[in-house]
Design a protein around this motif. Structure first.
Motif, PDB file in Angstrom:
ATOM      1  N   LEU A  95     -44.168   0.226 -19.072  1.00 41.64           N
ATOM      2  CA  LEU A  95     -43.966   1.640 -19.425  1.00 41.64           C
ATOM      3  C   LEU A  95     -42.959   2.295 -18.481  1.00 41.64           C
ATOM      4  CD1 LEU A  95     -44.849   3.919 -21.309  1.00 41.64           C
ATOM      5  CD2 LEU A  95     -46.670   4.465 -19.677  1.00 41.64           C
ATOM      6  N   ILE A  96     -43.037   1.957 -17.194  1.00 42.61           N
ATOM      7  CA  ILE A  96     -42.074   2.471 -16.214  1.00 42.61           C
ATOM      8  C   ILE A  96     -40.663   1.979 -16.552  1.00 42.61           C
ATOM      9  CG2 ILE A  96     -41.345   2.298 -13.788  1.00 42.61           C
ATOM     10  CD1 ILE A  96     -44.330   2.279 -13.050  1.00 42.61           C
ATOM     11  N   GLU A  97     -40.563   0.709 -16.924  1.00 42.17           N
ATOM     12  CA  GLU A  97     -39.271   0.143 -17.320  1.00 42.17           C
ATOM     13  C   GLU A  97     -38.665   0.916 -18.484  1.00 42.17           C
ATOM     14  OE1 GLU A  97     -37.567  -3.950 -19.417  1.00 42.17           O
ATOM     15  OE2 GLU A  97     -39.434  -4.028 -18.264  1.00 42.17           O
ATOM     16  N   ILE A  98     -39.499   1.262 -19.447  1.00 43.16           N
ATOM     17  CA  ILE A  98     -39.027   2.007 -20.620  1.00 43.16           C
ATOM     18  C   ILE A  98     -38.708   3.459 -20.255  1.00 43.16           C
ATOM     19  CG2 ILE A  98     -39.659   2.885 -22.905  1.00 43.16           C
ATOM     20  CD1 ILE A  98     -39.192  -0.079 -22.964  1.00 43.16           C
ATOM     21  N   PHE A  99     -39.621   4.097 -19.571  1.00 45.48           N
ATOM     22  CA  PHE A  99     -39.502   5.529 -19.270  1.00 45.48           C
ATOM     23  C   PHE A  99     -38.286   5.837 -18.397  1.00 45.48           C
ATOM     24  CE2 PHE A  99     -40.528   9.400 -16.887  1.00 45.48           C
ATOM     25  CZ  PHE A  99     -40.864  10.273 -17.924  1.00 45.48           C
ATOM     26  N   PHE A 100     -38.056   4.981 -17.402  1.00 48.24           N
ATOM     27  CA  PHE A 100     -36.936   5.212 -16.484  1.00 48.24           C
ATOM     28  C   PHE A 100     -35.676   4.449 -16.899  1.00 48.24           C
ATOM     29  CE2 PHE A 100     -40.606   6.345 -13.866  1.00 48.24           C
ATOM     30  CZ  PHE A 100     -40.183   7.541 -13.314  1.00 48.24           C
ATOM     31  N   ASN A 101     -35.751   3.810 -18.054  1.00 46.03           N
ATOM     32  CA  ASN A 101     -34.595   3.107 -18.623  1.00 46.03           C
ATOM     33  C   ASN A 101     -33.988   2.123 -17.612  1.00 46.03           C
ATOM     34  OD1 ASN A 101     -32.724   2.499 -20.638  1.00 46.03           O
ATOM     35  ND2 ASN A 101     -31.261   4.020 -19.893  1.00 46.03           N
ATOM     36  N   LEU A 102     -34.852   1.302 -17.023  1.00 51.49           N
ATOM     37  CA  LEU A 102     -34.392   0.301 -16.057  1.00 51.49           C
ATOM     38  C   LEU A 102     -33.686  -0.827 -16.802  1.00 51.49           C
ATOM     39  CD1 LEU A 102     -37.527   0.097 -13.712  1.00 51.49           C
ATOM     40  CD2 LEU A 102     -35.458   1.459 -13.399  1.00 51.49           C
ATOM     41  N   GLU A 103     -32.459  -1.092 -16.439  1.00 50.66           N
ATOM     42  CA  GLU A 103     -31.674  -2.101 -17.130  1.00 50.66           C
ATOM     43  C   GLU A 103     -31.481  -3.372 -16.302  1.00 50.66           C
ATOM     44  OE1 GLU A 103     -30.785  -2.041 -20.187  1.00 50.66           O
ATOM     45  OE2 GLU A 103     -31.430  -0.004 -20.624  1.00 50.66           O
ATOM     46  N   LYS A 104     -31.203  -3.218 -15.024  1.00 50.96           N
ATOM     47  CA  LYS A 104     -31.000  -4.389 -14.176  1.00 50.96           C
ATOM     48  C   LYS A 104     -32.315  -5.128 -13.998  1.00 50.96           C
ATOM     49  CE  LYS A 104     -26.957  -3.095 -11.424  1.00 50.96           C
ATOM     50  NZ  LYS A 104     -26.412  -2.983 -10.052  1.00 50.96           N
ATOM     51  N   ILE A 105     -32.302  -6.390 -14.376  1.00 48.75           N
ATOM     52  CA  ILE A 105     -33.550  -7.150 -14.376  1.00 48.75           C
ATOM     53  C   ILE A 105     -34.150  -7.258 -12.975  1.00 48.75           C
ATOM     54  CG2 ILE A 105     -32.374  -9.380 -14.161  1.00 48.75           C
ATOM     55  CD1 ILE A 105     -35.595  -8.597 -16.142  1.00 48.75           C
ATOM     56  N   GLU A 106     -33.294  -7.411 -11.949  1.00 50.40           N
ATOM     57  CA  GLU A 106     -33.817  -7.528 -10.590  1.00 50.40           C
ATOM     58  C   GLU A 106     -34.520  -6.251 -10.160  1.00 50.40           C
ATOM     59  OE1 GLU A 106     -29.291  -6.708 -10.113  1.00 50.40           O
ATOM     60  OE2 GLU A 106     -30.673  -7.747 -11.481  1.00 50.40           O
ATOM     61  N   ASN A 107     -34.007  -5.085 -10.603  1.00 50.61           N
ATOM     62  CA  ASN A 107     -34.644  -3.812 -10.264  1.00 50.61           C
ATOM     63  C   ASN A 107     -35.992  -3.652 -10.960  1.00 50.61           C
ATOM     64  OD1 ASN A 107     -32.513  -3.078  -8.631  1.00 50.61           O
ATOM     65  ND2 ASN A 107     -31.468  -1.895 -10.211  1.00 50.61           N
ATOM     66  N   ILE A 108     -36.089  -4.169 -12.177  1.00 52.01           N
ATOM     67  CA  ILE A 108     -37.361  -4.131 -12.911  1.00 52.01           C
ATOM     68  C   ILE A 108     -38.440  -4.865 -12.125  1.00 52.01           C
ATOM     69  CG2 ILE A 108     -38.540  -4.961 -14.980  1.00 52.01           C
ATOM     70  CD1 ILE A 108     -35.898  -4.491 -16.495  1.00 52.01           C
ATOM     71  N   TYR A 109     -38.087  -6.023 -11.593  1.00 57.19           N
ATOM     72  CA  TYR A 109     -39.052  -6.813 -10.833  1.00 57.19           C
ATOM     73  C   TYR A 109     -39.363  -6.172  -9.485  1.00 57.19           C
ATOM     74  CZ  TYR A 109     -38.241 -10.548 -14.238  1.00 57.19           C
ATOM     75  OH  TYR A 109     -38.162 -11.286 -15.404  1.00 57.19           O
ATOM     76  N   TYR A 110     -38.343  -5.656  -8.818  1.00 60.29           N
ATOM     77  CA  TYR A 110     -38.554  -5.107  -7.480  1.00 60.29           C
ATOM     78  C   TYR A 110     -39.400  -3.833  -7.506  1.00 60.29           C
ATOM     79  CZ  TYR A 110     -35.254  -8.481  -5.557  1.00 60.29           C
ATOM     80  OH  TYR A 110     -34.634  -9.639  -5.167  1.00 60.29           O
ATOM     81  N   VAL A 111     -39.226  -3.017  -8.538  1.00 57.30           N
ATOM     82  CA  VAL A 111     -40.075  -1.823  -8.669  1.00 57.30           C
ATOM     83  C   VAL A 111     -41.536  -2.239  -8.808  1.00 57.30           C
ATOM     84  CG1 VAL A 111     -40.707   0.061 -10.239  1.00 57.30           C
ATOM     85  CG2 VAL A 111     -38.311  -0.282  -9.605  1.00 57.30           C
ATOM     86  N   LYS A 112     -41.769  -3.259  -9.605  1.00 54.96           N
ATOM     87  CA  LYS A 112     -43.137  -3.743  -9.814  1.00 54.96           C
ATOM     88  C   LYS A 112     -43.712  -4.326  -8.522  1.00 54.96           C
ATOM     89  CE  LYS A 112     -45.785  -6.489 -13.137  1.00 54.96           C
ATOM     90  NZ  LYS A 112     -45.691  -7.383 -14.319  1.00 54.96           N
ATOM     91  N   GLN A 113     -42.895  -5.029  -7.776  1.00 55.78           N
ATOM     92  CA  GLN A 113     -43.355  -5.608  -6.515  1.00 55.78           C
ATOM     93  C   GLN A 113     -43.743  -4.521  -5.517  1.00 55.78           C
ATOM     94  OE1 GLN A 113     -40.601  -8.444  -4.896  1.00 55.78           O
ATOM     95  NE2 GLN A 113     -40.713  -9.814  -6.640  1.00 55.78           N
TER      96      GLN A 113
END
Length: 551
Positions: A95-113
């Motif tokens: 949901l965070i990935e969608i809401f904040f429109n995260l595109e860079k795959i590495e950033n998607i993972y790092y936010v979750k970490q």
């Protein structure tokens, strides 16, 4: 008293701010682990499922598109293990990935970490509360909490969620369980059932919490009226637990009863076992036929020595005390003889939990791999009984200031030792071994299961060799190509991971992970035309090796 309370609050907040800042500045060093992609797919799958139920068409469309973009021949289909993996972090992260429109795959993972690590810190605060409400000693509780946070392997995995994520929610559930023993309120019971359900969503091991809660209520019923009251408490708790379990598991929203039964199928799969071999003490064993000392050995060689000694002595001392109490029980004073006071009730519950966990794992010969990470939550009890033993020593030597202060210094030294280890192993704290094992033996056990070294490997090749395109083979059971998502896209596109196709490779990556007996099966042997050009070694632990084609 008010000034002292304010100072303690500021001191505690300062510790957490410092830890959070350090984590924020360094957490990207850890790379991404091999299961990140699956958990992203899992989160998107369930977010899509929920969105369709509530007619959130935009979110459903975006998640559908993102799922189609995730291509990996080694990845199971979305929803294929929907009865096995929880959604507690995966779905909100999607949901965070969608809401904040995260595109860079590495950033998607790092936010979750980073979210995972913050949840671990929140869990550590509840562990502090467990200690403080048991010992009523601020110094002891803070140092115990720091031991909890800085346990090297636990800290290293805290960014990778899964195992430590379960630990984090389990310790919160345990806190509310223990507060119920001080004074019962419906609000506490609600919180206990809430966090039990979250824990259960992550790991089936959480089922021990309601079992031990039931045992405690029965033991605490020394007359018929109290028994009826306690059974009513458990009934309310159980109904709430079922409600929250269903609420947090979209899989249970339809065909609830049959799907609830399906949740336990991983236990059936585990009893059958997988056809993989585990490297343990320089020998390969089937994961369903591991030596009886497997779990104990791993805990012993990856737990700092002082903490280990304190835990063993604290646990054994409490066991002897409990046995003595049990043998001297008087029929009409069972409750009062088994534990004396609310503080001892907390010791009893923690003892019953860790003992029942270990006995169950041993009796049913549970399959393990990659050490004891599947049961990292046991570290809660390891630190608890370590702190209990320190408290025993302080009480015993309270009339001798020199010895009492020595015990406190020893406790502080344990934390400082852990911090030094965290720095020296960074970012591979997950592969820490204690001084109990010499350097020659460290590589006789499984190593980089999570494939964290892949980021270092790709960046190392890119920095050392002026290639426009790299063909990389893998002499390991690690799906190395997934690690490409930890680096920038302009570097990522320069690499082609070609599996065990050694003859066409420029370089070969090798770590200490194999699903076969590599002494007999030669699938991961390095061809003669390759030479080792680099080895990443951290405190005697061989993280990975690079071999270059001489042709």
């Amino acid at each position: 008293m008010t000034n002292e309370k304010t100072f303690r609050t500021i001191f505690l907040i300062s510790i957490y701010i410092i830890i959070s800042i350090i984590a924020f500045l360094t957490f990207k060093d850890h790379g991404v682990h091999i299961e990140e992609k699956f958990h992203r797919l899992n989160g998107l799958f369930w977010l899509n499922y929920v969105s369709q139920i509530f007619n959130f068409e935009t979110i459903a469309s975006l998640t559908e598109k993102k799922m189609l973009e995730i291509n990996d021949y080694t990845l199971n289909e979305a929803g294929s293990y929907m009865d096995k993996y929880g959604v507690i972090l995966d779905l909100p992260a999607a949901l965070i990935e969608i809401f904040f429109n995260l595109e860079k795959i590495e950033n998607i993972y790092y936010v979750k970490q980073f979210i995972s690590f913050i949840l671990f810190l929140i869990g550590s605060y509840f562990f502090f509360r467990i200690l403080y409400e048991r010992f009523n000693n601020f110094f002891l509780s803070v140092v115990g909490m720091l031991l909890f946070i800085t346990s090297p392997r636990i800290f290293g995995d805290s960014f990778l969620y899964k195992d430590v994520l379960f630990l984090s929610f389990f310790v919160i559930a345990l806190y509310f369980f223990l507060t119920l023993t001080d004074n019962f309120t419906k609000k506490k019971l609600l919180y206990f059932s809430f966090f039990c359900a979250i824990s259960f969503n992550l790991r089936l091991f959480a089922i021990f919490l309601p079992i031990v809660f039931f045992i405690y209520l029965i033991l605490n019923s020394w007359n018929k009226d109290n028994l009826k009251t306690n059974l009513n408490k458990f009934l309310i708790y159980f109904i709430l637990l079922i409600f929250f379990t269903i609420l947090f598991s979209p899989y249970l929203w339809t065909n609830t009863l049959s799907n609830l039964i399906d949740i336990f199928k991983p236990l059936e799969r585990a009893s059958i076992g997988e056809n993989i071999k585990i490297l343990f003490n320089n020998e390969f064993y089937p994961n369903r036929n591991l030596p009886q000392n497997y779990l104990f050995t791993w805990i012993a060689i990856t737990t700092p020595i002082v903490t280990l000694v304190l835990f063993i002595s604290g646990y054994l001392l409490y066991t002897m005390r409990l046995v003595k109490r049990f043998t001297n029980i008087k029929e009409k004073q069972f409750f009062n003889d088994l534990w004396r006071g609310k503080k001892e009730i907390k010791d009893f519950i923690n003892f019953l939990l860790i003992t029942s966990f270990i006995l169950t794992l041993l009796i049913f010969n549970s399959p393990f791999y990659n050490g004891w990470r599947l049961v990292y939550f046991l570290n809660i009890f390891i630190i608890y009984f370590s702190t209990l033993q320190i408290n025993n020593c302080i009480v015993y030597f309270k009339k001798n200031n020199l010895k009492s202060n020595f015990i406190k210094v020893l406790f502080i030294f344990s934390v400082l030792h852990n911090i030094i280890v965290l720095v020296s192993y960074h970012p591979y704290q997950s592969y820490y071994f204690s001084e109990l094992i010499n350097e020659n033996k460290k590589n006789s056990f499984e190593g980089d299961y999570h494939g964290l070294s892949s980021k270092h490997f790709f960046l190392k090749l890119n920095a050392d060799y002026n290639y426009n395109f790299f063909k990389v083979a893998v002499a390991s059971h690690t799906p190395l190509h997934r690690g490409l998502e930890s680096i920038e896209s302009n570097i990522r596109k320069k690499f082609n991971v070609i599996g065990q196709n050694y003859e066409n490779a420029d370089f070969i990556y090798k770590n200490n992970i194999s699903e076969v007996n590599s002494k007999l099966n030669k699938k991961y042997d390095i061809p003669a035309n390759f030479v080792k050009v680099y080895e990443l070694n951290v405190n005697g632990v061989r993280i990975y090796e690079i071999f270059k084609n001489l042709k």
